[in-house]
Design a protein around this motif. Structure first.
Motif, PDB file in Angstrom:
ATOM      1  N   UNK A   1      52.978  40.975  42.896  1.00 40.32           N
ATOM      2  CA  UNK A   1      51.707  41.521  42.413  1.00 40.32           C
ATOM      3  C   UNK A   1      50.877  41.979  43.605  1.00 40.32           C
ATOM      4  N   UNK A   2      50.087  43.028  43.408  1.00 39.72           N
ATOM      5  CA  UNK A   2      49.378  43.598  44.550  1.00 39.72           C
ATOM      6  C   UNK A   2      48.407  42.606  45.173  1.00 39.72           C
ATOM      7  N   UNK A   3      47.694  41.841  44.376  1.00 41.40           N
ATOM      8  CA  UNK A   3      46.744  40.890  44.951  1.00 41.40           C
ATOM      9  C   UNK A   3      47.445  39.829  45.787  1.00 41.40           C
ATOM     10  N   UNK A   4      48.622  39.388  45.313  1.00 44.36           N
ATOM     11  CA  UNK A   4      49.362  38.400  46.091  1.00 44.36           C
ATOM     12  C   UNK A   4      49.918  39.015  47.370  1.00 44.36           C
TER      13      UNK A   4
ATOM     14  N   UNK B   1      42.766  31.002  50.191  1.00 45.48           N
ATOM     15  CA  UNK B   1      42.142  30.334  49.043  1.00 45.48           C
ATOM     16  C   UNK B   1      40.735  30.869  48.814  1.00 45.48           C
ATOM     17  N   UNK B   2      40.214  31.609  49.806  1.00 43.92           N
ATOM     18  CA  UNK B   2      38.888  32.209  49.701  1.00 43.92           C
ATOM     19  C   UNK B   2      38.973  33.723  49.550  1.00 43.92           C
ATOM     20  N   UNK B   3      40.111  34.202  49.063  1.00 45.81           N
ATOM     21  CA  UNK B   3      40.330  35.622  48.786  1.00 45.81           C
ATOM     22  C   UNK B   3      40.930  35.736  47.393  1.00 45.81           C
ATOM     23  N   UNK B   4      40.461  36.665  46.590  1.00 49.31           N
ATOM     24  CA  UNK B   4      41.039  36.831  45.267  1.00 49.31           C
ATOM     25  C   UNK B   4      40.442  37.995  44.525  1.00 49.31           C
ATOM     26  N   UNK B   5      40.880  38.178  43.288  1.00 44.07           N
ATOM     27  CA  UNK B   5      40.308  39.192  42.402  1.00 44.07           C
ATOM     28  C   UNK B   5      39.804  38.552  41.113  1.00 44.07           C
ATOM     29  N   UNK B   6      40.516  37.573  40.603  1.00 41.79           N
ATOM     30  CA  UNK B   6      40.100  36.867  39.395  1.00 41.79           C
ATOM     31  C   UNK B   6      39.123  35.749  39.757  1.00 41.79           C
ATOM     32  N   UNK B   7      38.230  35.445  38.836  1.00 41.74           N
ATOM     33  CA  UNK B   7      37.340  34.304  39.060  1.00 41.74           C
ATOM     34  C   UNK B   7      38.157  33.020  39.156  1.00 41.74           C
ATOM     35  N   UNK B   8      39.265  32.976  38.428  1.00 45.32           N
ATOM     36  CA  UNK B   8      40.123  31.786  38.450  1.00 45.32           C
ATOM     37  C   UNK B   8      40.801  31.572  39.795  1.00 45.32           C
ATOM     38  N   UNK B   9      40.758  32.578  40.667  1.00 43.44           N
ATOM     39  CA  UNK B   9      41.350  32.430  41.999  1.00 43.44           C
ATOM     40  C   UNK B   9      40.545  31.484  42.880  1.00 43.44           C
ATOM     41  N   UNK B  10      39.304  31.181  42.488  1.00 42.14           N
ATOM     42  CA  UNK B  10      38.410  30.411  43.340  1.00 42.14           C
ATOM     43  C   UNK B  10      38.141  29.035  42.731  1.00 42.14           C
ATOM     44  N   UNK B  11      38.346  28.010  43.535  1.00 43.82           N
ATOM     45  CA  UNK B  11      38.145  26.641  43.076  1.00 43.82           C
ATOM     46  C   UNK B  11      36.699  26.409  42.676  1.00 43.82           C
TER      47      UNK B  11
END
Length: 425
Positions: free
Chosen positions: A205-208, A223-233
């Motif tokens: 996947x492009x984000x990964x 862990x501090x990079x993402x696109x979905x809100x669920x990517x962040x603790x």
């Protein structure tokens, strides 16, 4: 969104740096941002090896009050995300997995979903055309805005491939009346198609891919990079989005134009701040990556440092090269751009060149989504870069973007002169 002067003094010092007396003072920058109705901002100046300046201003969140933090505040980067697409594509070029001038259908491997201009089927759509916004792909803006969804709901509705093949195909009206390669027209979906090529050629996947192949080598905490809100603790680390409504018509522009976002006013009396809930959209590579200003500064340093461990210097030069030698005109049949006091734009690969009001050329990328306005620039000498990230909106009324652009120039350009002169000493 137009803003009214806010009586509350929004800005406090969070980072101390030794700055030359020739640089704009913190107080002057605070006043300029306050007069432009910017709730919060992060500004970082870098060269190839060092952070020269970093300051946080104002609010990460208005309610409850929380200050911007250079390291921890996670911004939705909007179209600055497109610079990751060009980086990923050039990595595949270096590995000889793709070629910039080959028809992308050879990489997408979708015989039932071939991408071509319905009126110019013999003109190939290539990665170079996608990255330089010269593919003639022009998905209607209302379609794009209509696909925004609260939270992560957009990712449940459609995959990247599904949303692109639905809206970019020869049976839609998503095309300019010009052959690919003949004009420039800024295209979010064209950029995201280039990201889809990366997915297909890497089976990731492009984000990964961005996390593993671009961020990790730069020692950015993925862990501090993402696109979905669920990517962040901790979702509270994500900067809140705001706009300012001078009157009821400005609120109505949001509730009628993007009702699915549930934009709400802080008060029933105007003027008032508007809260824009966090959102997403399926064509995410073009504008939805999220990270802190400090993390983004490492990416910008890589660019200034001619690729560092991520790309070769030859690839950086290719990204900076103006496609078509500056001879591809912007598509502007109604002469809107020529009368709008907008700097002339010449596209490289995702990055673009502009001559600003100081008559200096910069290679840059800006970004704007509801409740966020950003800018990332490098000077022509390729020695100094500046990042400006904010949760200010620049959408309604129509002249808001130009007003905020001028305000940002008044802050950023003196910072360039200041640190360029320091390097000469």
């Amino acid at each position: 969104m137009a803003y009214l002067y806010v009586c509350v003094f929004l800005f406090i010092l969070t980072v101390n740096k030794s700055v030359s007396s020739n640089c704009p003072s913190r107080q002057w920058i605070e006043e300029s941002l306050n007069n432009s109705y910017v709730p919060g901002a992060a500004i970082i100046v870098v060269n190839a090896t060092h952070i020269l300046y970093e300051e946080a201003f104002g609010y990460h969140s208005l309610l409850p009050p929380k200050w911007i933090d250079i390291e921890r505040s996670i911004f939705t980067l909007a179209s600055i995300s497109k610079t990751f697409i060009a980086t990923a594509v050039m990595q595949l070029v270096e590995q000889e997995l793709v070629d910039l001038d080959t028809d992308i259908n050879q990489y997408l491997l979708e015989p039932d979903h071939r991408i071509f201009h319905p009126n110019y089927p013999t003109y190939s759509i290539t990665l170079r055309k996608l990255l330089s916004h010269s593919s003639s792909i022009a998905v209607d803006e209302n379609i794009q805005l209509g696909l925004y969804r609260l939270g992560d709901a957009s990712f449940e509705e459609a995959t990247l491939a599904e949303i692109l093949f639905k809206n970019v195909n020869p049976y839609t009206s998503s095309w300019l009346p010009k052959p690919p390669g003949s004009v420039s027209f800024y295209s979010n979906y064209g950029s995201s198609l280039a990201a889809l090529v990366v997915e297909r050629m890497t089976n990731v996947s492009f984000d990964q891919y961005v996390k593993e192949k671009i961020m990790k080598p730069l020692q950015i905490d993925i862990t501090q990079v993402g696109v979905r809100l669920a990517d962040f603790t901790n979702r509270e680390d994500i900067v809140k989005h705001y706009a300012y409504a001078l009157n009821a018509s400005h609120l109505n522009a949001w509730t009628e134009g993007m009702p699915q976002l549930n934009v709400t006013p802080f008060s029933n009396n105007f003027p008032t701040w508007l809260n824009i809930p966090l959102f997403g959209f399926s064509a995410y590579p073009a504008g939805l990556f999220r990270m802190s200003a400090q993390s983004l500064s490492r990416f910008l340093q890589m660019f200034i440092n001619n690729g560092s461990t991520v790309l070769s210097s030859r690839s950086i030069a290719e990204m900076k090269l103006v496609v078509g030698n500056g001879l591809i005109p912007l598509y502007d049949p109604d002469n809107i751009l020529s009368t709008a006091d907008i700097p002339q734009t010449n596209f490289g690969l995702s990055w673009y060149w502009q001559t600003l009001s100081d008559r200096h050329r910069y290679i840059c990328h800006s970004g704007s989504v509801p409740g966020s306005r950003h800018w990332m620039l490098v000077n022509e000498q390729h020695s100094i870069g500046i990042i400006f990230l904010s949760n200010a909106d620049s959408n309604v009324p129509n002249d808001r973007s130009r007003q905020l652009h001028k305000s940002l120039e008044s802050i950023i350009l003196p910072l360039f002169r200041c640190f360029e002169s320091e390097m000469i000493k």
